[in-house]
Design an enzyme around this catalytic site. Structure first.
Site, PDB file in Angstrom:
ATOM      1  N   CYS A   1      -1.232  -6.794  -1.419  1.00  0.00           N
ATOM      2  CA  CYS A   1      -2.197  -6.363  -2.426  1.00  0.00           C
ATOM      3  C   CYS A   1      -3.538  -6.233  -1.726  1.00  0.00           C
ATOM      4  CB  CYS A   1      -2.268  -7.365  -3.572  1.00  0.00           C
ATOM      5  SG  CYS A   1      -3.536  -6.968  -4.780  1.00  0.00           S
TER       6      CYS A   1
ATOM      7  N   CYS B   1      -5.676   0.310  -7.228  1.00  0.00           N
ATOM      8  CA  CYS B   1      -4.607  -0.306  -6.438  1.00  0.00           C
ATOM      9  C   CYS B   1      -5.002  -0.158  -4.969  1.00  0.00           C
ATOM     10  CB  CYS B   1      -3.277   0.383  -6.715  1.00  0.00           C
ATOM     11  SG  CYS B   1      -1.939  -0.130  -5.618  1.00  0.00           S
TER      12      CYS B   1
END
Length: 329
Positions: free
Chosen positions: A80, A232
């Site tokens: 992430c 993202c």
């Protein structure tokens, strides 16, 4: 009382838990139960979040700590990018270091403190790697390709082209003429490929992007295990590389790119090396709240109001002021 933080990178929000502070670290099952309850907009804290970041002792000798990522649905992600920046900031403050390695599920990744994006907007640079274009790593089945770079895939769209790569999270990316007009199509495709399907049985992150100008992009992502998010980090990194491979005259390697998203912006840089690529992701690492609660609340995934103390920082105001300087344009 235990302290956890609510954080965000480009308003991709998380709760951050340092397991080394606990008398008894949570098991994986407890963490999965916690993230489902904690991130929910109704049952969680502070309106929920997109996921949970967990700091644990490193098992790799070169890294100073390990980061685990839990999605809203309890699944674990390999990486992430937005979350890693906030973990990097947390560890930099805890251990008084500006540059170090953080262990993730796929690799030890370089992180370093970066100059503030604006007053009160701390920033970090993180490595996004490894990069792969193989079906095995990206996870596609029943498609007649050994590599997918700017290819039409009629099963997905009659007129769009796609690039597929893992960084190491799997991503499917398409460049569109108008990102806003394509929002509904992105949602439909993202939902289809993250339900039981014959093409990506393990699901895939789906991003649509628009080239705004040379070295400037806008990216929107439907995230596996989450759905639509404000941003993202691995998606924007993967899209930067996909843009360079498909449109090298507009998206350059070894130059800073500006990538806008619904939550703000990041900078990326594509680095080539003998055996492939890695991407540098630069952006904010904002702490919006400090949260104090008994350790048993975490183990039980129960948050009674009288047991939880919430302290808001002033960093979100500073971040929104920064975003307002370019949002309208």
């Amino acid at each position: 009382m235990i302290n956890i933080e609510k954080v965000h990178g480009s308003q991709n929000s998380f709760f951050l838990l340092d397991q080394t502070k606990l008398v008894k670290p949570l098991t994986t099952t407890e963490l999965q139960n916690l993230v489902i309850k904690l991130t929910d907009s109704k049952t969680g804290l502070l309106g929920g979040s997109d996921g949970l970041l967990v700091v644990e002792p490193a098992t790799a000798p070169a890294a100073i700590a390990q980061m685990r990522i839990f999605n809203k649905d309890g699944s674990q992600a390999l990486m992430c990018g937005n979350g890693l920046r906030t973990v990097a900031r947390y560890l930099a403050g805890k251990l008084h270091q500006r540059e170090f390695l953080v262990q993730t599920a796929a690799a030890n990744l370089r992180v370093q403190q970066y100059p503030d994006l604006a007053p009160g907007v701390p920033a970090f640079s993180v490595e996004i790697a490894p990069v792969s274009f193989t079906a095995n790593d990206v996870g596609w089945h029943n498609l007649p390709f050994t590599k997918i770079i700017n290819q039409p895939i009629p099963a997905f769209s009659a007129n769009l082209k796609f690039t597929a790569l893992a960084v190491p999270n799997p991503h499917l990316i398409s460049f569109v003429a108008d990102i806003h007009e394509s929002h509904e199509i992105l949602g439909q495709l993202g939902q289809e490929l993250n339900q039981p399907n014959q093409y990506f049985p393990g699901g895939v992150n789906v991003s649509f992007a628009q080239i705004l100008a040379p070295n400037k992009l806008f990216v929107e992502t439907y995230e596996r295990g989450v759905g639509f998010t404000n941003a993202c980090g691995t998606g924007m990194s993967a899209t930067s590389l996909a843009g360079h491979l498909a449109y090298p005259e507009q998206i350059a390697a070894d130059e800073l790119l500006t990538v806008y998203n619904l939550g703000g912006l990041v900078k990326t840089k594509i680095h080539s090396r003998v055996n492939g690529y890695w991407i540098e992701l630069i952006g904010n690492a904002t702490v919006t709240h400090q949260i104090y609660l008994p350790e048993k609340c975490l183990h039980e995934a129960e948050f009674e109001q009288q047991q939880v103390s919430l302290v808001e920082t002033d960093e979100q105001d500073a971040y929104l002021k920064f975003v307002s300087t370019f949002k309208n344009s």
